[in-house]
Design a protein around this motif. Sequence first.
Motif, PDB file in Angstrom:
ATOM      1  N   THR A  33      21.350 -40.252  -8.352  1.00 38.74           N
ATOM      2  CA  THR A  33      20.998 -38.910  -8.820  1.00 38.74           C
ATOM      3  C   THR A  33      19.658 -38.972  -9.539  1.00 38.74           C
ATOM      4  O   THR A  33      19.218 -40.035  -9.992  1.00 38.74           O
ATOM      5  CB  THR A  33      22.055 -38.353  -9.776  1.00 38.74           C
ATOM      6  N   GLU A  55      15.868 -36.462 -10.888  1.00 40.61           N
ATOM      7  CA  GLU A  55      15.061 -35.257 -10.962  1.00 40.61           C
ATOM      8  C   GLU A  55      13.661 -35.584 -10.469  1.00 40.61           C
ATOM      9  O   GLU A  55      13.096 -36.637 -10.809  1.00 40.61           O
ATOM     10  CB  GLU A  55      14.995 -34.733 -12.399  1.00 40.61           C
ATOM     11  N   THR A  92      15.861 -31.421  -3.006  1.00 43.14           N
ATOM     12  CA  THR A  92      15.948 -31.070  -4.421  1.00 43.14           C
ATOM     13  C   THR A  92      16.179 -29.572  -4.609  1.00 43.14           C
ATOM     14  O   THR A  92      15.706 -28.739  -3.839  1.00 43.14           O
ATOM     15  CB  THR A  92      14.677 -31.488  -5.176  1.00 43.14           C
ATOM     16  N   ARG A 151      16.482 -31.329  -9.223  1.00 38.98           N
ATOM     17  CA  ARG A 151      17.510 -32.366  -9.204  1.00 38.98           C
ATOM     18  C   ARG A 151      18.027 -32.604  -7.782  1.00 38.98           C
ATOM     19  O   ARG A 151      18.000 -31.710  -6.931  1.00 38.98           O
ATOM     20  CB  ARG A 151      18.662 -32.005 -10.135  1.00 38.98           C
TER      21      ARG A 151
END
Length: 329
Positions: free
Chosen positions: A158, A160, A187, A192
């Motif tokens: 995971t 950003e 994204t 994210r």
Amino acid sequence: TFGDTDEEGRFRLGGFPPGPCVLEAVTEQRVTVWRVTGTLTEGQEVSGVEILMELGHTVHGQVLDPNGVPVPNANVVAGKPARRQQTRPGPIATLTYVPTRQVVTATDEKGVFQLPQVPDSQEWAINVDHPRYRKSVSKILAGQVDVLVLLERGLEVTGEVTSSDGLPLAGATVSLLGGAEIPSATTLRTGRFMLGGLTEQVGRYLYLQHAKHAPTFLGPVSLQAGEALSIQLAAPARLGASLHTADGSPVAGARVILQYLDLPQGFPAAAYPADLLTRQSGLSSAVGEFFFDGIPAGRYRVEVIQLDGKRKSFEDLNTAEPSRKLTIE
């Protein structure tokens, strides 16, 4: 085009437009197990078409995680194994008999799904996948009416993605390279992303692409740390040069191949994205100039192929010096 069969199962249909067609039958409790597909031409008449049906039933299923918790929004695809390879010649050369169509559905909030019209005599394959779980591949036996699928929770990556000024980037593609499959995600507005259902054997290098930023290759990435990655994409760079002979004459019409040199060690070259490992420009201009735009900043190797087939390589060109003069002896 629709029509009905008579008491002997015979039918006659007309009004087909020229082009692709699929022909199958529909009735209660029975399902078409051999359909007809192919192409028809204007005014063509075809006889001897056979559509095979048999009794069918509904398979009721549920998808759970290892703790018995329902998994909603899981994708379910079921059908005859190797159905695309199991075909028979049709009544004419442009028509082919193909098996039952597959069923594509999704689980509800209780992890429940249904597969209608499964042929009684057939064993079916069932594939279930969900972004947070490892893909499940199993079978439904002939006549089976209930199926329970257990999904294993996989490893996750995971993070950003932001621009160079720290703003979140939506619409960036994030791919994990190195394994037999290449999972990818896009994204969100917050920048994210999440890649789930992974195993330790899956590649550990991330490749990121965004329309307004340079492609980025990162790694190795740990699939076990559980940390959210923070990735900043750089603005695209430019590399150009002018090609000249030793006496200063421009070299026109030469093809130029660019190879990125700032790549991580230990990653197999065959697994690199083609547009990152090498790029090929158009021909050098009448004054010998060429340019590459939208590339990552860093070092490059340039190979020049002249009209007569002669090649010359230039090592360690850097985007920090976007344009320079290259001499071909």
